[in-house]
Design a protein around this motif. Structure first.
Motif, PDB file in Angstrom:
ATOM      1  N   LEU A   8      50.916 -82.750  44.267  1.00 50.72           N
ATOM      2  CA  LEU A   8      50.458 -82.691  42.873  1.00 50.72           C
ATOM      3  C   LEU A   8      50.766 -81.358  42.182  1.00 50.72           C
ATOM      4  O   LEU A   8      50.997 -81.331  40.978  1.00 50.72           O
ATOM      5  N   ASN A   9      50.772 -80.262  42.926  1.00 52.50           N
ATOM      6  CA  ASN A   9      50.978 -78.951  42.313  1.00 52.50           C
ATOM      7  C   ASN A   9      52.386 -78.401  42.517  1.00 52.50           C
ATOM      8  O   ASN A   9      52.642 -77.233  42.222  1.00 52.50           O
ATOM      9  N   LEU A  10      53.304 -79.234  42.997  1.00 51.44           N
ATOM     10  CA  LEU A  10      54.666 -78.783  43.255  1.00 51.44           C
ATOM     11  C   LEU A  10      55.609 -79.147  42.115  1.00 51.44           C
ATOM     12  O   LEU A  10      55.322 -80.047  41.339  1.00 51.44           O
ATOM     13  N   ASP A  11      56.747 -78.445  42.042  1.00 49.79           N
ATOM     14  CA  ASP A  11      57.741 -78.765  41.022  1.00 49.79           C
ATOM     15  C   ASP A  11      58.701 -79.831  41.542  1.00 49.79           C
ATOM     16  O   ASP A  11      58.738 -80.118  42.738  1.00 49.79           O
ATOM     17  N   TYR A  12      59.484 -80.412  40.633  1.00 48.03           N
ATOM     18  CA  TYR A  12      60.344 -81.534  40.996  1.00 48.03           C
ATOM     19  C   TYR A  12      61.418 -81.160  42.015  1.00 48.03           C
ATOM     20  O   TYR A  12      61.805 -81.982  42.835  1.00 48.03           O
ATOM     21  N   ARG A  13      61.893 -79.925  41.989  1.00 51.20           N
ATOM     22  CA  ARG A  13      62.925 -79.528  42.958  1.00 51.20           C
ATOM     23  C   ARG A  13      62.362 -79.559  44.384  1.00 51.20           C
ATOM     24  O   ARG A  13      63.023 -80.014  45.315  1.00 51.20           O
ATOM     25  N   THR A  14      61.141 -79.079  44.548  1.00 56.10           N
ATOM     26  CA  THR A  14      60.494 -79.080  45.863  1.00 56.10           C
ATOM     27  C   THR A  14      60.218 -80.507  46.323  1.00 56.10           C
ATOM     28  O   THR A  14      60.472 -80.862  47.476  1.00 56.10           O
ATOM     29  N   VAL A  15      59.716 -81.336  45.413  1.00 57.75           N
ATOM     30  CA  VAL A  15      59.430 -82.734  45.746  1.00 57.75           C
ATOM     31  C   VAL A  15      60.724 -83.470  46.100  1.00 57.75           C
ATOM     32  O   VAL A  15      60.785 -84.196  47.100  1.00 57.75           O
ATOM     33  N   SER A  16      61.773 -83.252  45.310  1.00 61.39           N
ATOM     34  CA  SER A  16      63.061 -83.883  45.597  1.00 61.39           C
ATOM     35  C   SER A  16      63.583 -83.461  46.964  1.00 61.39           C
ATOM     36  O   SER A  16      64.089 -84.280  47.731  1.00 61.39           O
ATOM     37  N   ASN A  17      63.442 -82.170  47.286  1.00 56.78           N
ATOM     38  CA  ASN A  17      63.901 -81.671  48.572  1.00 56.78           C
ATOM     39  C   ASN A  17      63.126 -82.307  49.733  1.00 56.78           C
ATOM     40  O   ASN A  17      63.709 -82.623  50.776  1.00 56.78           O
ATOM     41  N   LEU A  18      61.821 -82.496  49.564  1.00 49.84           N
ATOM     42  CA  LEU A  18      61.017 -83.167  50.594  1.00 49.84           C
ATOM     43  C   LEU A  18      61.546 -84.572  50.869  1.00 49.84           C
ATOM     44  O   LEU A  18      61.615 -85.017  52.021  1.00 49.84           O
ATOM     45  N   ILE A  19      61.905 -85.268  49.815  1.00 47.36           N
ATOM     46  CA  ILE A  19      62.409 -86.634  49.951  1.00 47.36           C
ATOM     47  C   ILE A  19      63.797 -86.626  50.587  1.00 47.36           C
ATOM     48  O   ILE A  19      64.063 -87.362  51.543  1.00 47.36           O
TER      49      ILE A  19
END
Length: 149
Positions: free
Chosen positions: A121-132
């Motif tokens: 919830l508190n992360l930016d899209y680049r971090t979330v995309s990288n996790l995926i």
């Protein structure tokens, strides 16, 4: 580069679309296109699809106008078929019409709560995309969707 063909919605064969590493646009692979890529207007929209900013607090308010949904999305040869944008919280900016995410029920404007059990919830899209992108082929995502009133 190879063109990847898949049975499309309605059983017609079509060229699949792939997101770029930052999710900013989709491009057709091969298929006789000149240059490096060609973008689809529906999937390369740089303007946010959100009507207004939404805070993480608003998403988590008990009795609020959002419901939680969980999707299990199995990536295929060209990806998962969606674009994440935003920061704290991220949202779904685009969903490929006949891709794995659409088949699982994902929609534009949903807010990403978790990826494979990790709260984002508190992360930016680049971090979330990288996790995926660096995780397993099957991704489990929890999202919040505005209820219809």
């Amino acid at each position: 580069m190879k063109a990847v063909a898949a049975a499309g919605c309605g059983g017609q064969e079509r060229a699949r679309l792939r997101s770029s590493s930052d999710g900013s646009r989709y491009s057709r692979r091969g298929v006789g296109l000149s240059g490096n890529s060609s973008s689809s207007p529906a999937l390369s929209n740089p303007k946010s699809v959100l009507k207004r900013p939404v805070s993480t607090e608003e998403l988590q308010t008990p009795g609020g106008p959002y419901i939680k949904k969980t999707f299990t999305i199995v990536g295929d040869a060209v990806g998962w078929g969606f674009v994440v944008r935003g920061s704290g919280p991220c949202h779904i900016q685009a969903v490929e019409r006949c891709g794995p995410a659409a088949a699982a029920g994902m929609k534009v404007c949903q807010f990403v709560v978790s990826v494979n059990g990790l709260n984002v919830l508190n992360l930016d899209y680049r971090t979330v995309s990288n996790l995926i992108l660096t995780g397993p082929r099957t991704v489990v995502m929890e999202v919040m969707e505005e209820t219809d009133h």
